[in-house]
Write an enzyme that holds these catalytic residues in place. Structure first.
Site, PDB file in Angstrom:
ATOM      1  N   GLY A  28       0.773  -1.245   0.000  1.00 22.02           N
ATOM      2  CA  GLY A  28       0.000   0.000   0.000  1.00 22.02           C
ATOM      3  C   GLY A  28       0.804   1.294   0.000  1.00 22.02           C
ATOM      4  O   GLY A  28       0.369   2.287   0.576  1.00 22.02           O
ATOM      5  N   ARG A  82     -15.719 -15.134  -9.642  1.00 13.37           N
ATOM      6  CA  ARG A  82     -15.209 -13.775  -9.508  1.00 13.37           C
ATOM      7  C   ARG A  82     -16.338 -12.775  -9.301  1.00 13.37           C
ATOM      8  O   ARG A  82     -16.217 -11.822  -8.547  1.00 13.37           O
ATOM      9  CB  ARG A  82     -14.409 -13.397 -10.761  1.00 13.37           C
ATOM     10  CG  ARG A  82     -13.053 -14.078 -10.788  1.00 13.37           C
ATOM     11  CD  ARG A  82     -12.481 -14.120 -12.192  1.00 13.37           C
ATOM     12  NE  ARG A  82     -12.258 -12.799 -12.734  1.00 13.37           N
ATOM     13  CZ  ARG A  82     -12.156 -12.527 -14.024  1.00 13.37           C
ATOM     14  NH1 ARG A  82     -12.292 -13.480 -14.924  1.00 13.37           N
ATOM     15  NH2 ARG A  82     -11.929 -11.308 -14.444  1.00 13.37           N
ATOM     16  N   HIS A 126      -0.308   1.554 -13.046  1.00 15.07           N
ATOM     17  CA  HIS A 126       0.431   0.420 -13.601  1.00 15.07           C
ATOM     18  C   HIS A 126       1.895   0.821 -13.734  1.00 15.07           C
ATOM     19  O   HIS A 126       2.202   1.920 -14.217  1.00 15.07           O
ATOM     20  CB  HIS A 126      -0.149   0.040 -14.969  1.00 15.07           C
ATOM     21  CG  HIS A 126       0.531  -1.145 -15.567  1.00 15.07           C
ATOM     22  ND1 HIS A 126       0.338  -2.429 -15.096  1.00 15.07           N
ATOM     23  CD2 HIS A 126       1.432  -1.241 -16.570  1.00 15.07           C
ATOM     24  CE1 HIS A 126       1.093  -3.262 -15.794  1.00 15.07           C
ATOM     25  NE2 HIS A 126       1.762  -2.569 -16.698  1.00 15.07           N
ATOM     26  N   GLU A 191       5.274   6.862  -9.405  1.00 15.82           N
ATOM     27  CA  GLU A 191       3.887   6.455  -9.102  1.00 15.82           C
ATOM     28  C   GLU A 191       3.312   7.320  -7.987  1.00 15.82           C
ATOM     29  O   GLU A 191       2.168   7.780  -8.050  1.00 15.82           O
ATOM     30  CB  GLU A 191       3.836   4.978  -8.700  1.00 15.82           C
ATOM     31  CG  GLU A 191       4.243   4.024  -9.814  1.00 15.82           C
ATOM     32  CD  GLU A 191       4.090   2.559  -9.401  1.00 15.82           C
ATOM     33  OE1 GLU A 191       3.104   2.218  -8.743  1.00 15.82           O
ATOM     34  OE2 GLU A 191       4.975   1.754  -9.739  1.00 15.82           O
TER      35      GLU A 191
END
Ligand code: GAR
Length: 232
Positions: A28, A82, A126, A191
């Site tokens: 995280g 799922r 990503h 990021e």
């Protein structure tokens, strides 16, 4: 993302700040970057919930320590179903009045059903310059290809994995002696910078989708060039 998306992307509610849930599966660090950015008084979103599909994800404790509500929706008990897992996840998000979802190292493929519930309201980060290097082991693959510039992408989530309109990208130079770890560290810093900035744009209705491409009313001027390697 549907072809009918418009400027700004429509979100329910008229509250001053968008209510954001972050979905994680691990440590995280992007979640922490978003939580810290959202402390700014002028940030247009508040992080109200962190959800993990893994009960002992390290990020959950960090979120709780930051005073954020946390929930675990374990994916394992649902096995291959799922959509059943996602219905539970969706229920949790709705219960908390969530406007926007940020995937931050959430390592589950999502079904078209779930993605359609959050069309235009779900972001992902990503660790590569999409559309290059979708999937896993992005840094290893970039090094093996010998690319000289690598980076990270924040994009809206669509049913196809690591696709969807690109909101923001950040790049780093790849160095000759980089290992996957050293490269990952520099990309991770990128990021942590672009995810809060991208969320700021989306939450302040500064993004629009035109023919599947995200355009934004960003107010800064990006650097003109990143050239690597540099020759003096
Ligand atoms: C980040 O590097 C993120 O880009 C990546 O997982 C890491 C999570 O780290 N996500 C993906 O690979 C999704 N395709 P974090 O838990 O410290 O934010």
């Amino acid at each position: 993302m549907t072809a009918t998306s418009i400027w700004p992307i429509e979100m329910g509610g008229d509250q001053a700040k968008r209510r954001v849930a972050i979905l994680i599966s691990g440590r995280g660090s992007n979640m922490t970057a978003l939580i810290e950015a959202a402390h700014a008084a002028d940030f247009p979103a508040e992080i109200v919930l962190v959800v993990s599909n893994i009960a002992d994800a390290a990020g959950l404790a960090k979120a709780a320590a930051a005073g954020i509500a946390t929930a675990t929706v374990a994916s394992k008990p649902f096995g291959r179903d799922r959509e059943a897992f996602e219905r539970k996840l969706h229920e949790t998000l709705v219960e908390h009045g969530i406007d926007l979802v940020c995937l931050a190292g959430f390592m589950r493929l999502l079904t078209p059903w779930f993605v359609s519930q959050w069309d235009g309201r779900m972001l992902n980060i990503h660790p590569a310059l999409l559309p290059s290097y979708k999937g896993l082991h992005t840094h290893e693959r970039a090094l093996a290809d010998g690319v000289k510039i690598h980076g990270a992408t924040v994009h809206f989530v669509v049913p196809e994995m690591d696709s969807g309109p690109i909101i923001m990208q950040g790049a780093v130079a790849v160095l000759d002696d980089d290992t996957p770890d050293t490269l990952a560290r520099r990309v991770l810093s990128v990021e942590h910078r672009i995810y809060p900035d991208a969320l700021r744009l989306v939450a302040s209705n500064a993004t629009r989708i035109e023919s599947g491409v995200c355009k934004s009313k960003a107010n800064g001027s990006p650097d003109d060039m990143l050239i690597a390697p540099a020759v003096i």
